[in-house]
Motif scaffolding. Structure first.
Motif, short mmCIF file in Angstrom:
data_model
loop_
_atom_site.label_atom_id
_atom_site.label_comp_id
_atom_site.label_asym_id
_atom_site.label_seq_id
_atom_site.Cartn_x
_atom_site.Cartn_y
_atom_site.Cartn_z
N SER A 1 0.85 -1.20 0.00
CA SER A 1 0.00 0.00 0.00
C SER A 1 0.88 1.25 0.00
O SER A 1 2.02 1.22 0.45
CB SER A 1 -0.92 0.01 1.22
OG SER A 1 -0.18 0.30 2.40
N LEU A 2 0.32 2.35 -0.51
CA LEU A 2 1.10 3.58 -0.57
C LEU A 2 1.60 4.02 0.80
O LEU A 2 2.71 4.54 0.94
CB LEU A 2 0.27 4.70 -1.20
CG LEU A 2 0.02 4.63 -2.71
CD1 LEU A 2 -0.62 5.92 -3.18
CD2 LEU A 2 1.30 4.36 -3.47
N HIS A 3 0.80 3.81 1.84
CA HIS A 3 1.22 4.23 3.19
C HIS A 3 2.42 3.44 3.67
O HIS A 3 3.16 3.90 4.55
CB HIS A 3 0.06 4.06 4.18
CG HIS A 3 -0.91 5.19 4.15
ND1 HIS A 3 -0.54 6.50 4.33
CD2 HIS A 3 -2.26 5.21 3.97
CE1 HIS A 3 -1.60 7.28 4.26
NE2 HIS A 3 -2.66 6.52 4.03
N GLU A 4 2.64 2.25 3.12
CA GLU A 4 3.76 1.40 3.55
C GLU A 4 4.91 1.41 2.55
O GLU A 4 5.92 0.74 2.78
CB GLU A 4 3.28 -0.05 3.74
CG GLU A 4 2.14 -0.20 4.75
CD GLU A 4 2.55 0.24 6.14
OE1 GLU A 4 3.72 0.02 6.51
OE2 GLU A 4 1.69 0.83 6.85
N ALA A 5 4.79 2.15 1.46
CA ALA A 5 5.74 2.03 0.36
C ALA A 5 6.88 3.03 0.40
O ALA A 5 7.80 2.95 -0.43
CB ALA A 5 5.01 2.17 -0.98
N PHE A 6 6.90 3.95 1.35
CA PHE A 6 7.98 4.93 1.41
C PHE A 6 9.33 4.25 1.52
O PHE A 6 9.54 3.33 2.30
CB PHE A 6 7.79 5.90 2.59
CG PHE A 6 8.99 6.79 2.81
CD1 PHE A 6 9.32 7.75 1.88
CD2 PHE A 6 9.79 6.63 3.93
CE1 PHE A 6 10.43 8.56 2.08
CE2 PHE A 6 10.90 7.43 4.14
CZ PHE A 6 11.21 8.41 3.20
N ASP A 7 10.27 4.68 0.69
CA ASP A 7 11.66 4.20 0.68
C ASP A 7 11.80 2.78 0.12
O ASP A 7 12.88 2.21 0.17
CB ASP A 7 12.28 4.27 2.07
CG ASP A 7 13.71 4.79 2.04
OD1 ASP A 7 14.05 5.50 1.07
OD2 ASP A 7 14.48 4.50 2.96
N ARG A 8 10.69 2.21 -0.37
CA ARG A 8 10.78 0.90 -1.00
C ARG A 8 11.17 1.07 -2.47
O ARG A 8 11.11 2.17 -3.03
CB ARG A 8 9.43 0.17 -0.88
CG ARG A 8 9.03 -0.14 0.55
CD ARG A 8 9.86 -1.25 1.16
NE ARG A 8 9.68 -2.51 0.45
CZ ARG A 8 8.72 -3.39 0.73
NH1 ARG A 8 7.84 -3.13 1.70
NH2 ARG A 8 8.62 -4.52 0.06
N VAL A 9 11.53 -0.04 -3.10
CA VAL A 9 12.02 -0.01 -4.48
C VAL A 9 10.97 -0.61 -5.42
O VAL A 9 10.47 -1.72 -5.18
CB VAL A 9 13.34 -0.81 -4.60
CG1 VAL A 9 13.80 -0.88 -6.05
CG2 VAL A 9 14.42 -0.17 -3.73
N LEU A 10 10.64 0.12 -6.46
CA LEU A 10 9.66 -0.36 -7.44
C LEU A 10 10.22 -1.56 -8.21
O LEU A 10 11.35 -1.53 -8.69
CB LEU A 10 9.31 0.74 -8.43
CG LEU A 10 8.24 1.74 -8.02
CD1 LEU A 10 8.07 2.79 -9.12
CD2 LEU A 10 6.91 1.05 -7.76
N ALA A 11 9.40 -2.60 -8.34
CA ALA A 11 9.83 -3.79 -9.07
C ALA A 11 9.55 -3.65 -10.57
O ALA A 11 10.24 -4.29 -11.38
CB ALA A 11 9.11 -5.02 -8.52
N TYR A 12 8.55 -2.85 -10.96
CA TYR A 12 8.18 -2.72 -12.37
C TYR A 12 7.96 -1.24 -12.69
O TYR A 12 7.72 -0.41 -11.81
CB TYR A 12 6.88 -3.50 -12.68
CG TYR A 12 6.88 -4.92 -12.23
CD1 TYR A 12 7.79 -5.84 -12.76
CD2 TYR A 12 5.99 -5.36 -11.25
CE1 TYR A 12 7.80 -7.16 -12.34
CE2 TYR A 12 5.99 -6.68 -10.83
CZ TYR A 12 6.90 -7.58 -11.37
OH TYR A 12 6.92 -8.88 -10.95
#
Length: 445
Positions: A32-43
């Motif tokens: 979810s967007l709320h949990e995605a900060f600083d994560r890396v996009l896979a696609y």
């Protein structure tokens, strides 16, 4: 008890190359967007529609036809009848006819027929209420066609790649995704890294310190380093110096589904270094003496998991600073590779050494402090400070003082003050360092 393979001698590059070859980027998961900060996009993320999706007003004001107000001035205002009001989130009541104005709020759709917006500040709204023309608005300044209007697709066009695979999601990136109606994003899964300290001498921080015991600091250092590298630490506690205890902890790690296991201590040549034997029994292991200081003893291999997968294991030395250095040099890039983070290695800079240092024939990662000289603009590095007298592999407090490693090559036995040496900054993200203009970094002439 299985006999471990013979100890091999490796350079830093040879050991790191062999380790990194065993790791791949982990698969994607929906976040979810709320949990995605600083994560890396896979696609790649493509825009499903234009942003903004329709022409809208960039100002609070009046929608007009620019040709109708081209001669407006404060002395000779153009008087236009009002055709209604458009609020943000609501459609216009009707198209705008020539010679009309429509009151409009920021973000509201621009009515068909209008091609500009005049700000409130440039209309009779600035006049005293009792002097304003009823049912009309006086325009005090001309506008150009398109002025104060955001066109559909002005920010993002439908079908374009707004964020490519490999992007580390920032607050602005999350905002772009939200503006496109994307509530979940495919991110590279964060690696789960098991952390196991070994040794009969270890006690946890809350336990009494009895004779012959020391605190288990490696577990907490390694857990924080895993998190900083982009992984999720899975602490496994302490394994005592028995084959049964070590084997049980390794099986616990595999049952928890870790993507990597990091151990500390037990990979040297001591009488009670059982880790080598247990690991040899649980998988395919290699035991190295790496040309690095501190941290010469290192183990690496693949454990056999119950599901048939091979789980990489990295056995670090037991001395706290040696374990820290080995983690930074070998474990950190492996975790970043699994997490899809780039670059996987820290960029290095050049800094002028402030004192003579000696070296023993291994690549020495000296705990150091880097700063920029305010007079010359040069980067300077020192391996000594008020709280740092020696560079011992057990002096963990030196790493509190240090903000960098000064890297002394294995080919140098003595390096005089004033020499330019490589440094790795420990607290600056790689993506920030990679933006530094080489022209502003002092390098050796």
């Amino acid at each position: 008890m299985n006999t471990p393979p013979p100890v091999e001698r490796r350079t830093v590059e040879e050991a790191r190359r062999a380790i990194l070859a065993a790791f791949e980027q982990l698969p994607a998961e929906r976040v979810s967007l709320h949990e995605a900060f600083d994560r890396v996009l896979a696609y790649d993320m493509r825009a499903p529609h234009d942003v903004p999706p329709f022409r809208n007003s960039a100002m609070d004001g009046y929608a007009v036809r620019a040709a109708d107000v081209q001669h407006a001035t404060h002395d000779t205002p153009v008087l236009l009848p009002l055709a209604g009001t458009v609020a943000a989130g609501h459609p216009p009541p009707r198209p705008l006819a020539p010679g009309e104005a429509m009151r409009i709020m920021t973000g509201a759709p621009v009515p068909e027929g209008a091609d500009a917006v005049v700000r409130f500040e440039e209309t009779s709204d600035t006049w005293p209420p009792d002097t304003r023309p009823p049912g009309h608005v006086a325009i005090l300044k001309p506008v150009r066609a398109g002025e104060n209007i955001r066109e559909a697709g002005e920010d993002v066009r439908q079908g374009t790649v707004v964020l490519p695979a490999g992007t580390r999601l920032t607050p602005a990136g999350l905002g772009v995704l939200a503006s496109l109606g994307i509530a979940e994003v495919p991110c590279v899964r964060q690696p789960r890294v098991g952390i196991l300290a070994t040794g009969d001498e270890l006690v946890q921080p809350g336990d009494p310190l009895t004779p012959g015991k020391i605190r288990n600091s490696n577990e907490y250092v390694n857990a924080a380093l895993v998190r900083r590298a982009g992984g999720i630490p899975v602490p496994l506690g302490i394994a005592r110096d028995t084959v049964e205890a070590l084997t049980s902890k390794v099986h616990d790690a595999l049952a928890l589904g870790v993507d990597m296991l990091i151990t500390s201590a037990g990979v040297s040549v001591g009488d009670y270094d059982f880790v080598k034997h247990v690991l040899a029994a649980e998988g395919e292991m290699h035991f190295w003496q790496v040309s690095i200081k501190p941290g010469k003893p290192l183990a690496f291999g693949l454990l056999r998991a119950p599901n048939g997968h091979a789980i990489p294991l990295l056995g670090l030395p037991g001395n706290p600073v040696a374990a820290y250095v080995a983690f930074e040099v070998f474990a950190r890039p492996a975790i970043r590779k699994m997490a899809g983070l780039t670059p996987i290695l820290r960029p290095t800079l050049k800094a002028r050494l402030q004192e003579d240092v000696r070296n023993s024939g291994r690549r020495h990662y000296m705990r150091a402090r880097v700063w920029r000289d305010p007079n010359s603009g040069e980067l300077r590095v020192s391996t000594k400070g008020d709280s740092l007298r020696v560079q011992g592999s057990g002096i963990l407090s030196a790493l509190v003082w240090a903000n960098a490693f000064a890297i002394i090559p294995e080919t140098a036995t003595q390096v005089p003050a004033g020499t330019w040496v490589e440094v790795e900054l420990l607290d600056v993200p790689e993506h920030a360092l990679s933006l530094i203009d080489p022209s502003v970094v002092t390098v050796e002439p």
